[in-house]
Design a protein around this motif. Structure first.
Motif, short mmCIF file in Angstrom:
data_model
loop_
_atom_site.label_atom_id
_atom_site.label_comp_id
_atom_site.label_asym_id
_atom_site.label_seq_id
_atom_site.Cartn_x
_atom_site.Cartn_y
_atom_site.Cartn_z
N GLY A 47 0.83 -1.20 0.00
CA GLY A 47 0.00 0.00 0.00
C GLY A 47 0.86 1.25 0.00
N LYS A 48 0.25 2.39 -0.02
CA LYS A 48 0.99 3.64 -0.11
C LYS A 48 1.39 4.20 1.25
CE LYS A 48 -0.88 4.98 -4.60
NZ LYS A 48 -1.56 6.02 -5.40
N ARG A 49 0.87 3.60 2.31
CA ARG A 49 1.24 4.04 3.65
C ARG A 49 2.43 3.21 4.14
NH1 ARG A 49 -2.80 4.19 8.94
NH2 ARG A 49 -1.27 5.08 10.40
N LYS A 50 3.45 3.90 4.63
CA LYS A 50 4.64 3.19 5.08
C LYS A 50 4.31 2.21 6.20
CE LYS A 50 8.12 6.73 4.08
NZ LYS A 50 9.25 7.51 4.66
N GLN A 51 4.89 1.02 6.10
CA GLN A 51 4.68 0.00 7.12
C GLN A 51 5.93 -0.18 7.97
OE1 GLN A 51 2.96 -3.76 6.29
NE2 GLN A 51 1.35 -2.97 4.99
N TYR A 52 5.71 -0.51 9.23
CA TYR A 52 6.82 -0.83 10.12
C TYR A 52 7.40 -2.19 9.75
CZ TYR A 52 9.21 -2.78 14.17
OH TYR A 52 10.11 -3.39 15.00
N PHE A 82 8.42 1.27 3.43
CA PHE A 82 8.69 0.87 4.81
C PHE A 82 9.30 2.01 5.61
CE2 PHE A 82 9.50 -3.18 2.37
CZ PHE A 82 8.25 -3.72 2.64
N ASP A 83 8.99 2.03 6.89
CA ASP A 83 9.54 3.04 7.79
C ASP A 83 10.96 2.63 8.17
OD1 ASP A 83 10.13 4.91 9.69
OD2 ASP A 83 8.41 4.49 10.99
N VAL A 84 11.92 2.99 7.33
CA VAL A 84 13.29 2.53 7.54
C VAL A 84 13.90 3.15 8.80
CG1 VAL A 84 13.69 2.01 5.12
CG2 VAL A 84 14.22 4.29 5.98
N GLU A 85 13.40 4.29 9.24
CA GLU A 85 13.95 4.92 10.44
C GLU A 85 13.68 4.07 11.68
OE1 GLU A 85 12.62 8.91 10.83
OE2 GLU A 85 13.55 9.61 8.96
N GLN A 86 12.60 3.32 11.67
CA GLN A 86 12.24 2.49 12.82
C GLN A 86 12.71 1.04 12.65
OE1 GLN A 86 10.86 3.92 15.53
NE2 GLN A 86 11.05 5.83 14.36
N CYS A 87 13.34 0.75 11.52
CA CYS A 87 13.77 -0.62 11.25
C CYS A 87 14.96 -0.97 12.15
CB CYS A 87 14.15 -0.76 9.78
SG CYS A 87 14.57 -2.43 9.28
N GLU A 88 14.85 -2.08 12.86
CA GLU A 88 15.91 -2.48 13.78
C GLU A 88 17.15 -2.99 13.06
OE1 GLU A 88 14.58 -5.12 16.87
OE2 GLU A 88 12.68 -4.03 17.12
N GLU A 89 16.94 -3.72 11.96
CA GLU A 89 18.07 -4.28 11.23
C GLU A 89 17.78 -4.19 9.74
OE1 GLU A 89 20.22 -8.18 12.37
OE2 GLU A 89 19.04 -8.69 10.57
N TYR A 90 18.59 -3.42 9.03
CA TYR A 90 18.41 -3.16 7.60
C TYR A 90 19.71 -3.57 6.92
CZ TYR A 90 17.07 -0.28 3.47
OH TYR A 90 16.73 0.18 2.22
#
Length: 381
Positions: A47-52, A82-90
């Motif tokens: 979807g167009k809304r960023k997901q955690y 995706f909400d990369v700022e909240q991603c724990e491991e990228y």
């Protein structure tokens, strides 16, 4: 809840002789078309809304084979979904010699915080035999760049059981890797897979692996030296300093859900596993026509989920939690597998430690024999 995503970039500057992953020689126009389709596939799914997302893993192929503009576009596509700022491991997979400062600065700017580095072996002659483009010096040069851009969470891949590799040769590679004192190491015994250069040579009698006894010696050496180095084994093929265990790979071993995007990618969604088309023209065409690239979906029954929970969980040093298993599936492991557990304990292949059932060091040498004991019959449920 789906909180992990795997994103496949199938392009390589050169095809390694042992690799059976979905991969194609890099072509700038084809890569542009692929990124168009990947953007569409991800947008339609998320979807167009960023997901955690707790974890994001960009693999290949070689994602860093993309040029600078394409790499930034890929990073923007991921950041849009995706909400990369909240991603724990990228995590980004990368090959030595394919990094420059601009690519690293792009990864840093867009939130990538872990590098999975395809070193394979510290031996230039062996690297050439594997069909690798990089040489050992490229590893050191890139590690200096990682330090410059403050990439602290770096994992390297090592392969053992290579053609013409001796126990002493692997020991030299292992000791060189340990001297780097990195937080994570992934290690693999070479498997000769169909549709690879090594497979063709093996079929013609032109390639032989070390005998099983030598591979077992390599593996035992690996486990012991990593333990002494403070990077203990937390999964059959993986070693890490405390706190640096791969959160994304633990998604797989904990049998949790994840998206799979890109050609040939596999996903695990509630109640089903998905497999994407592999050929790039077909992948691109179907995504633009249907919004997805799914070749087929496979429903996963509760029985299959429980079997997989045991297969995958026993790969971990911690093992499988009895309480978590019962909470998740409504069945007690002890009731489902009473006879099997007793048999495996007698063989010294399984042990119980509090809430956990785990494979023993001896059991790891007979992993397939252990895992097959956890196949369920229809009348067991």
């Amino acid at each position: 809840m789906i909180t992990s995503a795997y994103i496949h970039i199938p392009f390589c500057q050169q095809i390694c002789h042992y690799c059976d992953f979905t991969k194609f020689f890099y072509n700038e126009k084809l890569a542009d078309d692929y990124l168009d389709a990947l953007d569409r596939e991800m947008t339609e799914a998320v979807g167009k809304r960023k997901q955690y997302m707790k974890t994001i893993f960009v693999g290949g192929g070689t994602p860093t084979a993309l040029n600078h503009a394409q790499l930034e576009r890929l990073l923007q596509t991921i950041a849009a979904s995706f909400d990369v700022e909240q991603c724990e491991e990228y995590t980004f997979e990368a090959n030595p010699g394919e990094f420059d400062e601009k690519k690293l600065s792009l990864l840093k700017y867009y939130g990538v915080n872990r590098i999975s580095f395809g070193v394979q072996v510290f031996d230039d002659t062996m690297l050439e035999k594997l069909g690798r483009l990089h040489r050992v010096q490229d590893v050191y040069d890139n590690l200096k760049l990682f330090d410059k851009y403050d990439f602290q969470n770096v994992s390297i891949d090592l392969i053992y059981g290579l053609p013409d590799q001796t126990v002493e040769g692997f020991q030299a590679t292992l000791e060189e890797a340990i001297r780097l004192d990195l937080p994570h190491y992934s290690t693999y015994s070479l498997q000769i897979e169909p549709k690879t250069v090594f497979y063709q040579r093996h079929q013609k009698g032109k390639l032989e692996k070390p005998v099983e006894e030598q591979e077992a010696m390599m593996y035992e050496m690996l486990v012991n030296k990593m333990e002494k180095n403070g990077t203990p084994q937390y999964e059959i093929s993986n070693f890490a300093k405390s706190g640096y265990e791969s959160k994304h790979n633990l998604t797989y071993w904990d049998n949790n859900y994840y998206f799979g995007f890109g050609s040939g990618a596999h996903g695990y969604l509630p109640g089903k596993r998905t497999v994407n088309l592999r050929p790039l023209p077909h992948y691109i065409k179907q995504v633009h026509e249907q919004g997805n690239a799914i070749l087929h979906e496979e429903p996963i029954t509760i029985r299959e989920q429980m079997e997989e929970q045991m297969f995958l969980g026993l790969r971990k040093a911690a093992g499988v939690s009895k309480s978590e298993f019962q909470k998740r599936y409504g069945y007690a492991i002890q009731n489902l597998y009473n006879d099997e557990l007793q048999y495996l304990k007698q063989k010294d292949w399984i042990e119980e430690a509090g809430d956990y059932i785990r494979i023993t060091p001896n059991g790891r040498l007979f992993g397939n024999n252990v895992f097959q004991e956890f196949l369920l019959e229809d009348d067991q449920l």
